[in-house]
Scaffold this active site. Structure first.
Site, PDB file in Angstrom:
ATOM      1  N   SER A  52       7.806  51.359  36.740  1.00 51.55           N
ATOM      2  CA  SER A  52       8.461  51.744  37.999  1.00 51.55           C
ATOM      3  C   SER A  52       9.930  52.103  37.824  1.00 51.55           C
ATOM      4  O   SER A  52      10.638  51.512  36.993  1.00 51.55           O
ATOM      5  CB  SER A  52       8.356  50.555  38.966  1.00 51.55           C
ATOM      6  N   GLU A  90      12.047  51.100  39.725  1.00 53.59           N
ATOM      7  CA  GLU A  90      12.803  49.885  40.060  1.00 53.59           C
ATOM      8  C   GLU A  90      13.381  49.241  38.793  1.00 53.59           C
ATOM      9  O   GLU A  90      14.317  48.442  38.883  1.00 53.59           O
ATOM     10  CB  GLU A  90      11.905  48.879  40.780  1.00 53.59           C
ATOM     11  N   TYR A 136      10.730  41.597  41.131  1.00 50.56           N
ATOM     12  CA  TYR A 136       9.712  42.647  40.892  1.00 50.56           C
ATOM     13  C   TYR A 136      10.155  43.542  39.731  1.00 50.56           C
ATOM     14  O   TYR A 136       9.374  43.819  38.811  1.00 50.56           O
ATOM     15  CB  TYR A 136       9.507  43.476  42.166  1.00 50.56           C
TER      16      TYR A 136
HETATM   17  P1  NDP Z   1      -0.281  48.728  46.381  1.00 50.70           P
HETATM   18  O1  NDP Z   1       0.571  47.600  46.803  1.00 50.70           O
HETATM   19  O2  NDP Z   1      -0.816  49.691  47.398  1.00 50.70           O
HETATM   20  O3  NDP Z   1      -1.534  48.143  45.556  1.00 50.70           O
HETATM   21  C1  NDP Z   1      -1.393  47.041  44.714  1.00 50.70           C
HETATM   22  C2  NDP Z   1      -2.762  46.650  44.222  1.00 50.70           C
HETATM   23  O4  NDP Z   1      -2.659  45.508  43.354  1.00 50.70           O
HETATM   24  C3  NDP Z   1      -3.742  46.256  45.330  1.00 50.70           C
HETATM   25  O5  NDP Z   1      -5.001  46.810  45.043  1.00 50.70           O
HETATM   26  C4  NDP Z   1      -3.776  44.752  45.220  1.00 50.70           C
HETATM   27  O6  NDP Z   1      -4.971  44.157  45.669  1.00 50.70           O
HETATM   28  C5  NDP Z   1      -3.678  44.582  43.706  1.00 50.70           C
HETATM   29  N1  NDP Z   1      -3.353  43.220  43.309  1.00 50.70           N
HETATM   30  C6  NDP Z   1      -2.366  42.420  43.809  1.00 50.70           C
HETATM   31  N2  NDP Z   1      -2.411  41.207  43.230  1.00 50.70           N
HETATM   32  C7  NDP Z   1      -3.443  41.230  42.341  1.00 50.70           C
HETATM   33  C8  NDP Z   1      -4.000  40.277  41.462  1.00 50.70           C
HETATM   34  N3  NDP Z   1      -3.502  39.037  41.349  1.00 50.70           N
HETATM   35  N4  NDP Z   1      -5.070  40.630  40.710  1.00 50.70           N
HETATM   36  C9  NDP Z   1      -5.589  41.874  40.823  1.00 50.70           C
HETATM   37  N5  NDP Z   1      -5.119  42.829  41.640  1.00 50.70           N
HETATM   38  C10 NDP Z   1      -4.040  42.508  42.393  1.00 50.70           C
HETATM   39  O7  NDP Z   1       0.535  49.537  45.260  1.00 50.70           O
HETATM   40  P2  NDP Z   1       0.566  51.113  44.920  1.00 50.70           P
HETATM   41  O8  NDP Z   1      -0.808  51.643  44.933  1.00 50.70           O
HETATM   42  O9  NDP Z   1       1.629  51.741  45.716  1.00 50.70           O
HETATM   43  O10 NDP Z   1       1.110  51.057  43.428  1.00 50.70           O
HETATM   44  C11 NDP Z   1       0.234  50.949  42.300  1.00 50.70           C
HETATM   45  C12 NDP Z   1       1.014  50.393  41.123  1.00 50.70           C
HETATM   46  O11 NDP Z   1       2.090  51.258  40.815  1.00 50.70           O
HETATM   47  C13 NDP Z   1       1.647  49.018  41.346  1.00 50.70           C
HETATM   48  O12 NDP Z   1       1.614  48.350  40.098  1.00 50.70           O
HETATM   49  C14 NDP Z   1       3.084  49.328  41.731  1.00 50.70           C
HETATM   50  O13 NDP Z   1       3.917  48.260  41.406  1.00 50.70           O
HETATM   51  C15 NDP Z   1       3.333  50.545  40.859  1.00 50.70           C
HETATM   52  N6  NDP Z   1       4.308  51.488  41.339  1.00 50.70           N
HETATM   53  C16 NDP Z   1       4.191  52.016  42.604  1.00 50.70           C
HETATM   54  C17 NDP Z   1       5.072  52.976  43.050  1.00 50.70           C
HETATM   55  C18 NDP Z   1       4.981  53.562  44.411  1.00 50.70           C
HETATM   56  O14 NDP Z   1       5.963  54.184  44.842  1.00 50.70           O
HETATM   57  N7  NDP Z   1       3.855  53.440  45.108  1.00 50.70           N
HETATM   58  C19 NDP Z   1       6.153  53.473  42.152  1.00 50.70           C
HETATM   59  C20 NDP Z   1       6.155  52.862  40.845  1.00 50.70           C
HETATM   60  C21 NDP Z   1       5.255  51.919  40.458  1.00 50.70           C
HETATM   61  P3  NDP Z   1      -5.132  43.565  47.201  1.00 50.70           P
HETATM   62  O15 NDP Z   1      -5.500  44.755  48.036  1.00 50.70           O
HETATM   63  O16 NDP Z   1      -6.213  42.575  47.057  1.00 50.70           O
HETATM   64  O17 NDP Z   1      -3.793  42.997  47.564  1.00 50.70           O
HETATM   65  P1  GDR Z   2      11.039  50.288  47.167  1.00 55.15           P
HETATM   66  O1  GDR Z   2      10.326  50.769  48.517  1.00 55.15           O
HETATM   67  O2  GDR Z   2      11.727  48.999  47.311  1.00 55.15           O
HETATM   68  O3  GDR Z   2      11.857  51.444  46.674  1.00 55.15           O
HETATM   69  O4  GDR Z   2       9.788  50.038  46.212  1.00 55.15           O
HETATM   70  P2  GDR Z   2      10.591  50.401  50.043  1.00 55.15           P
HETATM   71  O5  GDR Z   2       9.967  51.499  50.811  1.00 55.15           O
HETATM   72  O6  GDR Z   2      10.178  49.004  50.363  1.00 55.15           O
HETATM   73  O7  GDR Z   2      12.193  50.463  50.177  1.00 55.15           O
HETATM   74  C1  GDR Z   2      12.901  51.677  49.959  1.00 55.15           C
HETATM   75  C2  GDR Z   2      14.326  51.515  50.440  1.00 55.15           C
HETATM   76  O8  GDR Z   2      14.340  51.432  51.863  1.00 55.15           O
HETATM   77  C3  GDR Z   2      15.254  50.423  52.257  1.00 55.15           C
HETATM   78  N1  GDR Z   2      14.914  49.909  53.594  1.00 55.15           N
HETATM   79  C4  GDR Z   2      13.769  49.301  53.929  1.00 55.15           C
HETATM   80  N2  GDR Z   2      12.656  49.038  53.207  1.00 55.15           N
HETATM   81  C5  GDR Z   2      11.633  48.429  53.837  1.00 55.15           C
HETATM   82  N3  GDR Z   2      10.505  48.185  53.159  1.00 55.15           N
HETATM   83  N4  GDR Z   2      11.709  48.047  55.166  1.00 55.15           N
HETATM   84  C6  GDR Z   2      12.818  48.282  55.912  1.00 55.15           C
HETATM   85  O9  GDR Z   2      12.856  47.938  57.088  1.00 55.15           O
HETATM   86  C7  GDR Z   2      13.895  48.952  55.284  1.00 55.15           C
HETATM   87  N5  GDR Z   2      15.119  49.367  55.713  1.00 55.15           N
HETATM   88  C8  GDR Z   2      15.723  49.945  54.681  1.00 55.15           C
HETATM   89  C9  GDR Z   2      15.130  49.372  51.158  1.00 55.15           C
HETATM   90  O10 GDR Z   2      16.239  48.491  51.187  1.00 55.15           O
HETATM   91  C10 GDR Z   2      15.058  50.270  49.933  1.00 55.15           C
HETATM   92  O11 GDR Z   2      16.344  50.632  49.522  1.00 55.15           O
HETATM   93  C11 GDR Z   2       8.680  50.923  46.167  1.00 55.15           C
HETATM   94  C12 GDR Z   2       7.429  50.085  45.831  1.00 55.15           C
HETATM   95  O12 GDR Z   2       6.283  50.897  45.940  1.00 55.15           O
HETATM   96  C13 GDR Z   2       7.524  49.541  44.426  1.00 55.15           C
HETATM   97  O13 GDR Z   2       6.289  48.908  44.076  1.00 55.15           O
HETATM   98  C14 GDR Z   2       7.789  50.707  43.463  1.00 55.15           C
HETATM   99  O14 GDR Z   2       7.895  50.242  42.138  1.00 55.15           O
HETATM  100  C15 GDR Z   2       9.061  51.437  43.866  1.00 55.15           C
HETATM  101  O15 GDR Z   2       8.888  51.920  45.199  1.00 55.15           O
HETATM  102  C16 GDR Z   2       9.361  52.623  42.967  1.00 55.15           C
END
Ligand code: NDP
Ligand code: GDR
Length: 327
Positions: free
Chosen positions: A127, A129, A151
């Protein structure tokens, strides 16, 4: 028929990736945790041809069993506790799942492959992050990592462990450093979906305001459907490697609000937005912007959906969903 094992199949990326792999003729196996996970129905409805296996990233023996059934050629480790804000309150759990869970998956992969590590390829969902307090703008594969949340720290562990398995055992292991990617399937706790849902409800007169935290943070937002294509392309290369996947553009939360409210025909968004310290983070990631040059040149990958198109897609989807709920 190639076989793929996906962890995190119930999540946003897991669903898009399953659709992509099934369309390419893969047999798809998805790991789902819990004895009665409510999202199983969503997986069965969205990708009925995927096979669900039970397991948890914190339970190595369950992963070993899943590998024995799936017999995968490709493994996509998308499972994680992925909500950054939650990770401060649950730092140890996040470390176990998002960090040590990667080690469990790498170890399960190694045990499954035995002497023939060539038979399996591994993808780790790293990520942006990990860049946290950014040391370079834009961020690229070589940028020093400086995570700002439990995280982020857990993801750094998983990232380096993936590289270590590649270097120690010659495993075909790739780490995709993906910047924020969103879609109508995004969880409602993340800011883009929180905003698109609220805009739809405000437009329909179901609520008047949305309460947010820091409006100045900037993110490089792309469309999740485009990003899973990059994951697949990484595993089709001759060697495992690390790739930044991003659009190369950054936008503030304020700009997100402007575009989202604008998509619903509401010009004066400030009237509908409140701020509450409750949504501020102990340490913020102020600016993320990725340099996707390597993904473009090596993988031939480019994002197709623009920021404005993405936000409009999400608002329109939430308008349709909210209208259906009040019917
Ligand atoms: P989601 O939060 O939508 O999905 C996370 C998944 O992980 C869910 O299917 C969840 O299952 C599963 N999970 C959580 N805990 C466990 C566990 N203990 N054992 C097995 N499975 C588990 O994430 P995204 O689809 O958005 O992201 C996919 C991956 O990419 C994640 O690793 C995230 O950190 C990473 N990522 C995401 C980004 C983004 O912008 N979306 C950017 C960069 C990285 P359940 O439904 O049961 O909770
Ligand atoms: P992020 O996504 O932390 O970048 O992680 P999120 O959408 O939660 O936050 C993005 C930015 O928005 C600001 N923010 C708020 N965020 C949330 N959730 N709720 C609020 O009310 C709010 N107000 C302002 C946050 O402070 C932050 O700066 C996502 C996840 O998908 C991670 O798993 C992944 O790795 C990274 O993107 C890349």
């Amino acid at each position: 028929m190639p076989r793929a094992l996906i962890t995190g199949i119930t999540g946003q990326d897991g669903l898009y990736l399953s659709e992509l792999l099934l369309s390419k003729g893969y047999e798809v196996f998805g790991l789902v945790r819990g004895q009665n996970n409510p999202k199983i129905a969503l997986v069965q409805e969205t990708v009925p041809d995927a096979t669900i296996l039970t397991g948890d990233l914190t339970d190595l023996s369950s992963l070993v069993r899943a590998f024995a059934v799936a017999q995968p050629d490709e493994v996509y480790n998308l499972g994680a506790i992925s909500f950054v804000a939650y990770s401060w309150e649950n730092a140890s759990l996040t470390s176990d799942v998002t960090g040590k869970g990667v080690l469990n998956m790498l170890e399960a992969t190694r045990l499954y492959a035995g002497d023939n590590l060539d038979k399996v390829r591994f993808y780790q969902a790293s990520s942006s992050e990990m860049f946290g307090k950014v040391q370079e703008v834009p961020q690229r594969e070589s940028t020093l990592l400086w995570p700002r949340s439990p995280y982020g720290v857990a993801k750094v562990f998983g990232h380096y462990m993936t590289i270590n398995y590649r270097e120690s055992y010659g495993m075909h292991a790739s780490s995709g450093i993906l910047f924020n990617h969103e879609s109508p399937r995004r969880g409602p706790e993340f800011v883009t979906r929180k905003v698109s849902q609220a805009v739809a409800r405000i437009k329909l007169g179901l609520q008047d305001t949305v309460t947010l935290g820091n409006l100045d943070a900037k993110r490089d937002w792309g469309f999740a459907g485009d990003y899973v294509e990059a994951m697949w392309r990484m595993l089709q290369q001759d060697q495992g490697d690390d790739y930044v996947v991003a659009t190369g553009e950054t936008h503030s939360i304020e700009r997100l609000l402007e575009v989202a409210f604008g998509a619903a025909g509401i010009e004066d968004w400030r009237r509908h937005v409140e701020q509450d310290p409750r949504f501020m983070r102990p340490a913020e990631v102020d600016l993320l912007i990725g340099d996707p040059t390597k993904a473009k040149t090596v993988l031939g990958w480019e994002p197709k959906v623009s920021f404005e198109e993405l936000v409009t897609m999400m608002v329109e989807s939430d308008l349709a969903e909210q209208k259906a709920l009040i019917r």
